[in-house]
Design a protein around this motif. Structure first.
Motif, mmCIF file in Angstrom:
data_model
loop_
_atom_site.group_PDB
_atom_site.id
_atom_site.type_symbol
_atom_site.label_atom_id
_atom_site.label_comp_id
_atom_site.label_asym_id
_atom_site.label_seq_id
_atom_site.Cartn_x
_atom_site.Cartn_y
_atom_site.Cartn_z
ATOM 1 N N PRO A 1 0.801 -1.226 0.000
ATOM 2 C CA PRO A 1 0.000 0.000 0.000
ATOM 3 C C PRO A 1 0.838 1.281 0.000
ATOM 4 C CG PRO A 1 -0.848 -1.545 1.618
ATOM 5 C CD PRO A 1 0.428 -2.126 1.095
ATOM 6 N N LEU B 1 2.427 1.722 -3.434
ATOM 7 C CA LEU B 1 1.372 2.039 -4.403
ATOM 8 C C LEU B 1 0.981 3.505 -4.293
ATOM 9 C CD1 LEU B 1 -0.699 1.332 -6.563
ATOM 10 C CD2 LEU B 1 -2.200 0.493 -4.744
ATOM 11 N N CYS C 1 -8.883 0.494 -4.437
ATOM 12 C CA CYS C 1 -8.047 -0.703 -4.344
ATOM 13 C C CYS C 1 -8.008 -1.228 -2.908
ATOM 14 C CB CYS C 1 -6.631 -0.394 -4.836
ATOM 15 S SG CYS C 1 -5.475 -1.767 -4.663
ATOM 16 N N GLU C 2 -7.753 -0.349 -1.986
ATOM 17 C CA GLU C 2 -7.606 -0.778 -0.592
ATOM 18 C C GLU C 2 -8.935 -1.172 0.045
ATOM 19 O OE1 GLU C 2 -4.636 -1.502 0.834
ATOM 20 O OE2 GLU C 2 -3.985 -1.077 -1.210
ATOM 21 N N ARG D 1 -7.481 -8.144 -4.899
ATOM 22 C CA ARG D 1 -6.825 -6.951 -4.359
ATOM 23 C C ARG D 1 -5.325 -6.974 -4.621
ATOM 24 N NH1 ARG D 1 -7.310 -5.150 1.770
ATOM 25 N NH2 ARG D 1 -5.769 -6.777 2.058
ATOM 26 N N GLU D 2 -4.682 -8.135 -4.533
ATOM 27 C CA GLU D 2 -3.246 -8.221 -4.795
ATOM 28 C C GLU D 2 -2.946 -7.919 -6.268
ATOM 29 O OE1 GLU D 2 -1.082 -8.351 -2.318
ATOM 30 O OE2 GLU D 2 -2.801 -8.495 -0.975
ATOM 31 N N ARG E 1 -3.440 -4.105 -6.712
ATOM 32 C CA ARG E 1 -2.279 -3.340 -6.240
ATOM 33 C C ARG E 1 -1.148 -3.381 -7.255
ATOM 34 N NH1 ARG E 1 -1.917 -5.392 -0.081
ATOM 35 N NH2 ARG E 1 -3.314 -3.857 0.833
#
Length: 174
Positions: free
Chosen positions: A84, A87, A110-111, A119-120, A123
């Motif tokens: 995070p 990113l 995204c988070e 989600r991975e 990211r």
């Protein structure tokens, strides 16, 4: 899509996907473009969309270039090499260069995704895209909030992404 929405470089984007040397990467990019066209009408915005399909195709190619990493991310348990904090830094850098807009919304989107492979992948995809778009410095800036939602739509087809990333032919659906 609304009457005021604009899609540019559509033919060039599909030609770009067909010209990718790795057949499975090309399939992933082609499917991503189809997903974009299929979901763009579902994006409700208060302003007209401006979609540059060639920019999107180049981002998809950069994301899917490392098929081994994509296959690992699409499998449960693997984590994106882009956390995070990194990113957020990549998005802020691209936004400061004027390459993207609405970066904070893309990051928040995204988070907010549930923990797991989508989600991975998101990211990783947003991090790669922010870096690529920041280096390209073309105008107008990409609406990164829209970009994030379109990537998510492609990544939600997790089994297809995993199969193609592993170099396997998907079975046709009957």
């Amino acid at each position: 899509m609304n009457e005021t929405d604009i899609i540019v470089h559509g033919q060039e984007a599909f030609q770009h996907a067909e010209a990718i040397a790795d057949r499975f990467t090309g399939h992933l990019v082609h499917q991503g473009l189809i997903d974009l066209l299929g979901t763009s009408s579902l994006l409700h915005t208060d302003f007209p969309l401006y979609l540059d399909l060639l920019k999107y195709a180049r981002c998809l190619e950069a994301i899917y270039a490392d098929r081994t990493r994509i296959a690992a991310l699409a499998s449960c348990g693997a984590q994106s090499p882009i956390g995070p904090g990194e990113l957020r830094s990549r998005i802020e850098a691209a936004e400061a260069l004027g390459a993207i807009k609405r970066g904070a919304e893309a990051f928040a989107h995204c988070e907010s995704l549930p923990e797991g492979p989508v989600r991975e992948l998101e990211r990783f995809g947003l991090g790669v895209s922010a870096e690529l778009l920041g280096a390209a410095m073309s105008t107008p800036p990409v609406d990164f909030a829209v970009h994030a939602r379109m990537l998510e739509c492609s990544f939600r087809k997790i089994e297809l992404v995993k199969l193609l990333a592993e170099g396997k032919e998907p079975t046709p659906f009957i």
